[in-house]
Design an enzyme around this catalytic site. Structure first.
Site, short mmCIF file in Angstrom:
data_model
loop_
_atom_site.label_atom_id
_atom_site.label_comp_id
_atom_site.label_asym_id
_atom_site.label_seq_id
_atom_site.Cartn_x
_atom_site.Cartn_y
_atom_site.Cartn_z
N ILE A 125 16.65 -0.16 5.09
CA ILE A 125 16.61 1.30 4.99
C ILE A 125 17.72 1.93 5.83
O ILE A 125 18.39 2.87 5.38
CB ILE A 125 15.22 1.85 5.36
CG1 ILE A 125 14.16 1.34 4.36
CG2 ILE A 125 15.22 3.38 5.38
CD1 ILE A 125 14.43 1.69 2.89
N ASP B 83 21.50 -0.98 16.95
CA ASP B 83 20.73 -2.16 16.53
C ASP B 83 21.01 -3.29 17.51
O ASP B 83 22.13 -3.78 17.58
CB ASP B 83 21.10 -2.58 15.11
CG ASP B 83 20.05 -3.54 14.53
OD1 ASP B 83 19.73 -4.54 15.21
OD2 ASP B 83 19.56 -3.29 13.42
N CYS C 149 7.99 5.04 0.65
CA CYS C 149 8.66 5.17 -0.64
C CYS C 149 7.65 5.42 -1.76
O CYS C 149 7.90 6.22 -2.67
CB CYS C 149 9.49 3.93 -0.93
SG CYS C 149 8.59 2.37 -0.84
N THR C 150 6.49 4.78 -1.67
CA THR C 150 5.47 4.92 -2.72
C THR C 150 4.82 6.30 -2.68
O THR C 150 4.58 6.92 -3.72
CB THR C 150 4.42 3.81 -2.60
OG1 THR C 150 5.07 2.54 -2.64
CG2 THR C 150 3.40 3.88 -3.72
N THR D 60 9.79 -7.21 -0.55
CA THR D 60 10.54 -6.61 0.55
C THR D 60 10.77 -7.66 1.65
O THR D 60 10.30 -8.79 1.56
CB THR D 60 9.81 -5.40 1.15
OG1 THR D 60 8.55 -5.83 1.66
CG2 THR D 60 9.60 -4.30 0.12
N THR E 223 -2.08 -0.93 0.22
CA THR E 223 -1.12 0.14 0.52
C THR E 223 -1.89 1.41 0.87
O THR E 223 -2.92 1.69 0.25
CB THR E 223 -0.16 0.42 -0.65
OG1 THR E 223 0.65 1.56 -0.34
CG2 THR E 223 -0.89 0.70 -1.95
N ARG F 131 2.77 -6.93 -5.50
CA ARG F 131 4.14 -7.31 -5.20
C ARG F 131 4.62 -8.29 -6.27
O ARG F 131 3.96 -9.29 -6.55
CB ARG F 131 4.23 -7.95 -3.81
CG ARG F 131 3.95 -6.98 -2.66
CD ARG F 131 5.00 -5.87 -2.61
NE ARG F 131 4.78 -4.94 -1.53
CZ ARG F 131 5.44 -4.96 -0.36
NH1 ARG F 131 6.34 -5.90 -0.13
NH2 ARG F 131 5.19 -4.05 0.56
N ASN G 97 12.81 2.03 -4.67
CA ASN G 97 12.13 2.10 -3.38
C ASN G 97 13.07 2.05 -2.19
O ASN G 97 12.69 2.36 -1.07
CB ASN G 97 11.07 0.99 -3.26
CG ASN G 97 11.55 -0.36 -3.74
OD1 ASN G 97 11.55 -0.63 -4.94
ND2 ASN G 97 11.95 -1.20 -2.81
#
Length: 337
Positions: free
Chosen positions: A14, A35, A152-153, A182, A211, A234, A316
């Protein structure tokens, strides 16, 4: 127009797709990335090449601790503690928290110590206000410092649910998302103590999973609280997912009336967020689509005038990341007033 300066914490799927969207969007200015698990030259490589979305459309270089993208210098930090990231050095006032680790208010707010003014969590949060563009972003107020862009969902389901609920009323509904695998899943069977099924090979199985996306719609549309729940399957695809919403309606409606309501919303108040198609699309056709939700008019069915199954696609990764940027651009305008 205010162009907010943005930092990204976590340069995973993302984080990198948010970065790419920001370059396209031009409504925000990425000035820093943090990061601790990758070095700057590797970050440049990962930004430049992507198996799902292709090569970066532009130039990516590095020099010391700096990413140079299309000639623009972007500071690269490697701090593990969010409180230690010196966002103020680059003027980054809005921080995208995309590690997937700091999803609660207490941890996410540590970014404020380094000079950030607002933190946008790119995941659902159990204790921070959630906003879905086109659905409840107008509820945002300046005093909020940590907020979530939901999942995203939820971003796919909520705009569709809003249109249907506003026009016809939803008595109750069940959602299934047929979701691409994912990064949390396995390439081959491996240990997964909390979710045994989730430890099975992603590319070889259809894996039932939980979820909270449907229940979360009740947080962004209070009138639907307690009326929706759902599950996930999935599947062995790398990107693009699809929501299947089965709902009982208060007000009787033909399927054509439902299609018309969604089409009007996609061309009006939800333009850019909710898409509409009557084409015979399959999942790969939606790869790189910037909408949160693309209603598939041909895929849905009605049992009768009060009981319907509606289908809506979403990239997504790309669509969700575009909303992160849209949300930042939106709250920056509110903050500037």
């Amino acid at each position: 127009m205010v162009v907010p300066k943005v930092g990204i914490n976590g340069f995973g799927r993302i984080g990198r797709i948010v970065f790419r969207n920001a370059i396209e969007h031009e409504g925000v200015d990425i000035v820093a990335v943090n990061d601790p698990f990758i070095e700057v030259h590797y970050a440049a490589y990962m930004l430049k090449y992507d198996s799902t979305h292709g090569r970066f459309n532009g130039t990516v270089e590095f020099d010391g601790n700096t990413l140079i993208v299309n000639g623009k210098k972007i500071k690269f930090y490697a701090e593990r503690d969010p409180a230690q990231i010196p966002w103020s050095e680059t003027g980054a006032e809005y921080v995208v928290e995309s590690t997937g680790v700091f999803t609660k208010q207490e941890k996410a707010s540590l970014h404020l110590k380094g000079g950030a003014k607002k933190v946008i969590i790119s995941a659902p949060s159990s204790d921070s206000p959630m906003f879905v563009m086109g659905v409840n972003n107008d509820q945002y107020t300046k005093d909020i410092t940590v907020l979530s862009n939901a999942s995203c969902t939820t971003n796919c389901l909520a705009p569709l649910a809003k249109v249907i609920n506003d026009k016809f009323g939803i008595v109750e509904g069940l959602m299934t998302t047929v979701h691409s695998y994912t990064a949390t899943q396995k390439v081959v069977d491996g240990p997964s103590n909390k979710d045994w099924r989730g430890g099975r090979t992603a590319a070889q199985n259809i894996i039932p999973s939980s979820t909270g996306a449907a229940k979360a719609v009740g947080k962004v549309i209070p009138s639907l609280n307690g009326k929706l729940t759902g599950m996930s399957m999935r599947v062995p695809t790398s990107n693009v997912s699809v929501v299947d919403l089965t709902a009982r309606l208060e007000k009787a409606a033909t399927y054509d009336e439902i299609k018309q309501a969604v089409k009007e919303a996609s061309e009006g108040p939800l333009k850019g967020v909710l898409g509409y198609t009557e084409d015979d699309v399959v999942s790969s056709d939606l790869n790189g689509d910037p909408h949160s939700s693309i209603f598939d008019a041909k895929a849905g069915i009605a049992l009768n005038s009060n009981f319907v199954k509606l289908v809506s696609w979403y990239d997504n990764e790309w669509g969700y990341s575009r909303r992160v940027i849209d949300l930042i651009a939106y709250i920056a305008q509110v903050d500037a007033q």
